[in-house]
Write a protein that holds these residues in place. Sequence first.
Motif, short mmCIF file in Angstrom:
data_model
loop_
_atom_site.label_atom_id
_atom_site.label_comp_id
_atom_site.label_asym_id
_atom_site.label_seq_id
_atom_site.Cartn_x
_atom_site.Cartn_y
_atom_site.Cartn_z
N ASP A 1 1.03 -1.70 0.30
CA ASP A 1 0.11 0.07 -0.12
C ASP A 1 0.73 1.27 0.34
OD1 ASP A 1 -2.54 -1.57 0.12
OD2 ASP A 1 -3.20 -0.91 1.59
N TYR B 1 0.81 4.44 -2.64
CA TYR B 1 0.72 5.50 -2.41
C TYR B 1 1.57 6.43 -3.05
CZ TYR B 1 -3.54 4.77 0.12
OH TYR B 1 -5.22 4.75 0.63
N ALA C 1 1.48 9.42 -5.89
CA ALA C 1 1.32 10.84 -5.81
C ALA C 1 2.15 11.07 -6.38
CB ALA C 1 2.00 11.30 -4.33
N TRP D 1 -7.90 1.27 -2.49
CA TRP D 1 -7.99 2.97 -2.27
C TRP D 1 -6.34 4.19 -2.79
CZ3 TRP D 1 -12.48 3.52 -2.23
CH2 TRP D 1 -13.26 3.38 -1.43
N PRO D 2 -4.76 3.22 -3.08
CA PRO D 2 -4.41 4.19 -3.19
C PRO D 2 -4.68 4.08 -5.23
CG PRO D 2 -3.55 2.25 -2.54
CD PRO D 2 -5.03 1.92 -2.35
N VAL E 1 -7.82 6.44 -5.11
CA VAL E 1 -7.26 8.24 -4.84
C VAL E 1 -6.72 8.39 -5.90
CG1 VAL E 1 -5.72 9.79 -2.99
CG2 VAL E 1 -7.76 8.01 -2.14
N ALA E 2 -5.41 8.00 -6.20
CA ALA E 2 -5.03 8.37 -7.60
C ALA E 2 -5.56 8.64 -9.12
CB ALA E 2 -3.66 7.73 -7.73
#
Length: 89
Positions: free
Chosen positions: A5, A9, A13, A60-61, A64-65
């Motif tokens: 994870d 992330y 980012a 979720w990574p 979100v990205a």
Amino acid sequence: MPLHDLIGYLAAALTTCSFLPQALHTFRTRDVSGISLGMYSTFTLGVALWLAYGVALAAWPIVVANAITLALAGAILGMKLRYGARCRA
């Protein structure tokens, strides 16, 4: 947080932040002459599908990205559609 994870992330980012300079430049100048409509259309659709994939997996990574990248790419695509005709005129 598991290492995979954290890697996700960090990758998210970095790749998402790579759009900020182009987006800011486009918002400031409204110059879309160097942007390919075909490329941004295809890219934006691809990002939307990655977002749907991330949601389906609850990854979720990825969610979100791609949510952030979709907003930026969609804004640039919208500006290309809106201001692109001015460049051709």
